[in-house]
Design a protein around this motif. Structure first.
Motif, PDB file in Angstrom:
ATOM      1  N   CYS A   1     -45.821  -8.157  59.365  1.00 10.96           N
ATOM      2  CA  CYS A   1     -46.191  -8.388  60.760  1.00 10.96           C
ATOM      3  C   CYS A   1     -47.053  -7.264  61.308  1.00 10.96           C
ATOM      4  O   CYS A   1     -47.766  -7.445  62.306  1.00 10.96           O
ATOM      5  N   GLU A   2     -47.009  -6.093  60.678  1.00  9.83           N
ATOM      6  CA  GLU A   2     -47.839  -4.975  61.098  1.00  9.83           C
ATOM      7  C   GLU A   2     -49.155  -4.933  60.327  1.00  9.83           C
ATOM      8  O   GLU A   2     -50.076  -4.200  60.707  1.00  9.83           O
TER       9      GLU A   2
ATOM     10  N   TYR B   1     -49.656 -16.104  59.305  1.00 10.24           N
ATOM     11  CA  TYR B   1     -49.241 -17.473  58.993  1.00 10.24           C
ATOM     12  C   TYR B   1     -49.744 -17.894  57.614  1.00 10.24           C
ATOM     13  O   TYR B   1     -48.999 -18.514  56.833  1.00 10.24           O
ATOM     14  N   LEU B   2     -50.984 -17.554  57.292  1.00 10.25           N
ATOM     15  CA  LEU B   2     -51.527 -17.887  55.968  1.00 10.25           C
ATOM     16  C   LEU B   2     -50.791 -17.144  54.856  1.00 10.25           C
ATOM     17  O   LEU B   2     -50.558 -17.701  53.777  1.00 10.25           O
ATOM     18  N   LEU B   3     -50.410 -15.894  55.118  1.00 11.43           N
ATOM     19  CA  LEU B   3     -49.617 -15.170  54.124  1.00 11.43           C
ATOM     20  C   LEU B   3     -48.300 -15.899  53.874  1.00 11.43           C
ATOM     21  O   LEU B   3     -47.877 -16.063  52.724  1.00 11.43           O
ATOM     22  N   ALA B   4     -47.664 -16.353  54.953  1.00 17.20           N
ATOM     23  CA  ALA B   4     -46.439 -17.139  54.791  1.00 17.20           C
ATOM     24  C   ALA B   4     -46.710 -18.402  53.984  1.00 17.20           C
ATOM     25  O   ALA B   4     -45.868 -18.842  53.193  1.00 17.20           O
ATOM     26  N   GLY B   5     -47.912 -18.988  54.165  1.00 19.18           N
ATOM     27  CA  GLY B   5     -48.289 -20.169  53.395  1.00 19.18           C
ATOM     28  C   GLY B   5     -48.397 -19.884  51.909  1.00 19.18           C
ATOM     29  O   GLY B   5     -48.030 -20.724  51.075  1.00 19.18           O
TER      30      GLY B   5
ATOM     31  N   PRO C   1     -60.351 -11.822  51.794  1.00 19.19           N
ATOM     32  CA  PRO C   1     -60.813 -10.426  51.858  1.00 19.19           C
ATOM     33  C   PRO C   1     -59.817  -9.500  52.569  1.00 19.19           C
ATOM     34  O   PRO C   1     -59.611  -8.361  52.138  1.00 19.19           O
ATOM     35  N   LYS C   2     -59.189  -9.983  53.643  1.00 23.58           N
ATOM     36  CA  LYS C   2     -58.201  -9.162  54.349  1.00 23.58           C
ATOM     37  C   LYS C   2     -56.977  -8.920  53.468  1.00 23.58           C
ATOM     38  O   LYS C   2     -56.392  -7.832  53.483  1.00 23.58           O
ATOM     39  N   LEU C   3     -56.576  -9.933  52.711  1.00 20.03           N
ATOM     40  CA  LEU C   3     -55.442  -9.792  51.795  1.00 20.03           C
ATOM     41  C   LEU C   3     -55.708  -8.671  50.796  1.00 20.03           C
ATOM     42  O   LEU C   3     -54.848  -7.824  50.541  1.00 20.03           O
ATOM     43  N   LYS C   4     -56.906  -8.650  50.248  1.00 17.85           N
ATOM     44  CA  LYS C   4     -57.275  -7.603  49.295  1.00 17.85           C
ATOM     45  C   LYS C   4     -57.350  -6.237  49.964  1.00 17.85           C
ATOM     46  O   LYS C   4     -56.916  -5.229  49.394  1.00 17.85           O
ATOM     47  N   GLU C   5     -57.874  -6.193  51.186  1.00 18.83           N
ATOM     48  CA  GLU C   5     -57.981  -4.935  51.929  1.00 18.83           C
ATOM     49  C   GLU C   5     -56.615  -4.310  52.173  1.00 18.83           C
ATOM     50  O   GLU C   5     -56.485  -3.077  52.216  1.00 18.83           O
ATOM     51  N   LYS C   6     -55.598  -5.150  52.336  1.00 17.59           N
ATOM     52  CA  LYS C   6     -54.246  -4.664  52.596  1.00 17.59           C
ATOM     53  C   LYS C   6     -53.512  -4.264  51.322  1.00 17.59           C
ATOM     54  O   LYS C   6     -52.340  -3.891  51.363  1.00 17.59           O
ATOM     55  N   GLY C   7     -54.186  -4.323  50.194  1.00 17.02           N
ATOM     56  CA  GLY C   7     -53.601  -3.865  48.943  1.00 17.02           C
ATOM     57  C   GLY C   7     -52.870  -4.906  48.134  1.00 17.02           C
ATOM     58  O   GLY C   7     -52.226  -4.579  47.124  1.00 17.02           O
TER      59      GLY C   7
ATOM     60  N   LEU D   1     -47.413 -11.422  45.193  1.00 15.74           N
ATOM     61  CA  LEU D   1     -46.836 -11.203  46.508  1.00 15.74           C
ATOM     62  C   LEU D   1     -45.557 -10.380  46.387  1.00 15.74           C
ATOM     63  O   LEU D   1     -44.649 -10.755  45.638  1.00 15.74           O
ATOM     64  N   PRO D   2     -45.462  -9.247  47.095  1.00 21.38           N
ATOM     65  CA  PRO D   2     -44.247  -8.425  47.021  1.00 21.38           C
ATOM     66  C   PRO D   2     -42.991  -9.249  47.296  1.00 21.38           C
ATOM     67  O   PRO D   2     -42.958 -10.086  48.198  1.00 21.38           O
ATOM     68  N   ASN D   3     -41.962  -8.986  46.498  1.00 20.09           N
ATOM     69  CA  ASN D   3     -40.719  -9.763  46.565  1.00 20.09           C
ATOM     70  C   ASN D   3     -39.557  -8.828  46.909  1.00 20.09           C
ATOM     71  O   ASN D   3     -38.774  -8.446  46.046  1.00 20.09           O
ATOM     72  N   PRO D   4     -39.449  -8.413  48.181  1.00 21.86           N
ATOM     73  CA  PRO D   4     -38.439  -7.408  48.553  1.00 21.86           C
ATOM     74  C   PRO D   4     -37.018  -7.958  48.475  1.00 21.86           C
ATOM     75  O   PRO D   4     -36.775  -9.136  48.700  1.00 21.86           O
ATOM     76  N   SER D   5     -36.089  -7.068  48.164  1.00 20.34           N
ATOM     77  CA  SER D   5     -34.671  -7.445  48.142  1.00 20.34           C
ATOM     78  C   SER D   5     -34.005  -7.155  49.486  1.00 20.34           C
ATOM     79  O   SER D   5     -32.846  -7.505  49.702  1.00 20.34           O
TER      80      SER D   5
END
Length: 221
Positions: free
Chosen positions: A15-16, A24-28, A68-74, A93-97
């Protein structure tokens, strides 16, 4: 469209990192990614078309702005050469516990909300009190945390209020408030949380003292 998971997690920190439509697209992407217990990443080769079908966002926006934004965020995005003329992205996609939120697949087919409104709602949900749907933070802290300007924040906040998704404490339900905190707002949307706000309402039985206090709150709401 390929079948989606029943629900997915998304890291709170997202969210940050992403604003509104991009969150929303990341959630997708997450709802399209197969889940493996204990894996560091959820991995998906969802196409632009599949992500567009899932979210209702245009392919052009996904391809030219979101990726492009997804890549920019690492976020790791590998391009796979499937055939002589066809390339395909693979997303890690990071899979946090821990420090994550749960989103149900029904959110993506809800036509009553725009992609921006859904992204805003996901952002608010990420900063709710853990295991609750309560926002205790002042507006300024919320929109700064979400990387928004005040006017944009106010626009989408008012939109969710008008649609009955954001409520004052007195407009909500006893089960959703904390009697130690008489300020803030409640996020009431049925497709958020492994235990949704509807599940909480169904399982909670207030005592008489809580009913009296809540009635006083409602009168002043």
């Amino acid at each position: 469209m390929k079948s989606l998971k029943q629900y997915t997690i998304i890291p709170i920190e997202a969210c940050e990192q992403f604003k509104l439509k991009d969150l929303y697209l990341l959630a997708g992407l997450y709802i399209n990614a197969p889940y493996k217990i204990g894996a560091e990443y959820m991995i998906t080769d969802t196409t632009f078309r599949q992500l567009s079908d899932t979210t209702g966002v245009s392919i052009d926006y996904i391809k030219d702005s979101f990726i492009p934004k997804l890549k920019e965020k690492g976020y790791r995005v590998d391009t796979i050469q499937e055939s002589y003329k066809i390339k395909r992205n693979r997303y890690y996609l990071p899979n946090p516990s821990e420090n994550y939120r749960v989103i149900w697949t029904e959110l993506f087919s809800d036509n009553s909300l725009s992609p921006e409104e859904k992204g805003f709602m996901i952002g608010l949900y990420c900063i709710c009190v853990n295991n609750a749907f309560r926002l205790n933070l002042p507006d300024k802290t919320i929109y700064e945390t979400l990387g928004m300007v005040k006017n944009t924040y106010t626009k989408y906040k008012n939109s969710l209020i008008s649609k009955g998704i954001l409520k004052t404490l007195g407009e909500s339900y006893i089960a959703l408030i904390n009697f130690n905190f008489f300020h803030g707002t409640i996020l009431m949307y049925p497709h958020l949380g492994y235990v949704t706000y509807l599940d909480i309402l169904e399982s909670y039985e207030p005592d008489e003292n809580e009913k009296v206090i809540f009635l006083d709150m409602y009168k002043s709401a």
